[in-house]
Design a protein around this motif. Structure first.
Motif, PDB file in Angstrom:
ATOM      1  N   SER A  50       0.424  -1.442   0.157  1.00  0.00           N
ATOM      2  CA  SER A  50      -0.084   0.280   0.426  1.00  0.00           C
ATOM      3  C   SER A  50       0.754   1.096   0.006  1.00  0.00           C
ATOM      4  O   SER A  50       2.009   1.286   0.573  1.00  0.00           O
ATOM      5  CB  SER A  50      -1.063   0.159   1.132  1.00  0.00           C
ATOM      6  N   SER A  51       0.695   2.373  -0.174  1.00  0.00           N
ATOM      7  CA  SER A  51       0.807   3.618  -0.772  1.00  0.00           C
ATOM      8  C   SER A  51       0.072   4.407   0.362  1.00  0.00           C
ATOM      9  O   SER A  51      -1.256   4.611   0.417  1.00  0.00           O
ATOM     10  CB  SER A  51       1.176   4.515  -1.748  1.00  0.00           C
ATOM     11  N   GLU A  54      -1.292   8.304  -2.439  1.00  0.00           N
ATOM     12  CA  GLU A  54      -1.235   7.751  -4.000  1.00  0.00           C
ATOM     13  C   GLU A  54      -1.622   8.716  -4.718  1.00  0.00           C
ATOM     14  O   GLU A  54      -0.945   8.359  -5.895  1.00  0.00           O
ATOM     15  CB  GLU A  54      -2.742   7.259  -4.515  1.00  0.00           C
ATOM     16  N   ALA A  57       2.577   8.344  -5.321  1.00  0.00           N
ATOM     17  CA  ALA A  57       3.559   7.081  -6.088  1.00  0.00           C
ATOM     18  C   ALA A  57       2.198   5.955  -5.683  1.00  0.00           C
ATOM     19  O   ALA A  57       1.553   5.611  -4.411  1.00  0.00           O
ATOM     20  CB  ALA A  57       4.224   6.571  -4.806  1.00  0.00           C
ATOM     21  N   THR A  58       2.061   5.544  -6.485  1.00  0.00           N
ATOM     22  CA  THR A  58       1.081   4.158  -6.560  1.00  0.00           C
ATOM     23  C   THR A  58       2.326   2.919  -6.114  1.00  0.00           C
ATOM     24  O   THR A  58       2.915   2.353  -6.977  1.00  0.00           O
ATOM     25  CB  THR A  58       0.146   4.261  -7.460  1.00  0.00           C
ATOM     26  N   VAL A  59       1.473   1.660  -5.951  1.00  0.00           N
ATOM     27  CA  VAL A  59       2.308   0.704  -5.653  1.00  0.00           C
ATOM     28  C   VAL A  59       0.748  -0.798  -6.230  1.00  0.00           C
ATOM     29  O   VAL A  59       0.219  -0.843  -6.195  1.00  0.00           O
ATOM     30  CB  VAL A  59       3.427   0.226  -4.531  1.00  0.00           C
ATOM     31  N   ILE A  65       6.177   0.120  -7.607  1.00  0.00           N
ATOM     32  CA  ILE A  65       6.048   1.428  -7.307  1.00  0.00           C
ATOM     33  C   ILE A  65       5.714   2.383  -8.975  1.00  0.00           C
ATOM     34  O   ILE A  65       7.109   2.300  -9.623  1.00  0.00           O
ATOM     35  CB  ILE A  65       6.889   1.820  -6.408  1.00  0.00           C
ATOM     36  N   ALA A  73       6.159   9.430  -0.579  1.00  0.00           N
ATOM     37  CA  ALA A  73       5.281   9.007   0.367  1.00  0.00           C
ATOM     38  C   ALA A  73       6.280   7.397   0.578  1.00  0.00           C
ATOM     39  O   ALA A  73       7.324   7.040   0.201  1.00  0.00           O
ATOM     40  CB  ALA A  73       4.406   8.459  -0.878  1.00  0.00           C
ATOM     41  N   ILE A  75       6.173   3.643   0.856  1.00  0.00           N
ATOM     42  CA  ILE A  75       5.561   1.964   0.344  1.00  0.00           C
ATOM     43  C   ILE A  75       5.204   1.187   1.887  1.00  0.00           C
ATOM     44  O   ILE A  75       6.330   0.735   2.420  1.00  0.00           O
ATOM     45  CB  ILE A  75       5.646   2.115  -0.719  1.00  0.00           C
ATOM     46  N   GLU A  85       8.909  -1.253   5.134  1.00  0.00           N
ATOM     47  CA  GLU A  85       8.348  -0.446   4.334  1.00  0.00           C
ATOM     48  C   GLU A  85       9.351   0.496   3.522  1.00  0.00           C
ATOM     49  O   GLU A  85      11.234   0.020   4.175  1.00  0.00           O
ATOM     50  CB  GLU A  85       8.499   1.557   5.967  1.00  0.00           C
TER      51      GLU A  85
END
Length: 92
Positions: A50-51, A54, A57-59, A65, A73, A75, A85
């Motif tokens: 999870s981020s 978002e 950065a998304t994952v 990523i 951010a 992750i 993390e």
């Protein structure tokens, strides 16, 4: 061949920090601690990502990523009670 030991006592990611550019990707991988734990593959396959932001950065659940916008951010990888993390900085 490594001897199998007791069950995993945590997870680690392939890196603790990452810097990526907007629109680019970087993949982080997860490993069980210890890597030769009897349940290592189950712990790794149960991991979700999870981020914290978002918009920055998304994952995806394979640890890829993507930089969305300039900023920072965190992750987070989670497998059961274990977490790890990666601090991500997104640049131009």
């Amino acid at each position: 061949m490594q001897k199998r030991v007791a069950t995993a006592n945590g997870i680690t990611l392939s890196q603790k920090t990452a810097t990526i550019k907007v629109g680019t990707t970087k993949q982080v991988t997860v490993a069980a601690n210890p890597t030769n734990a009897s349940d290592a593959s189950a712990v790794v396959s149960a991991t979700t990502f999870s981020s914290s932001d978002e918009a920055v950065a998304t994952v995806t659940n394979d640890g890829t990523i993507t930089g969305v916008a300039i900023g920072s951010a965190t992750i987070k990888a989670t497998s059961g009670a274990f977490t790890a993390e990666v601090a991500v900085t997104v640049t131009e």
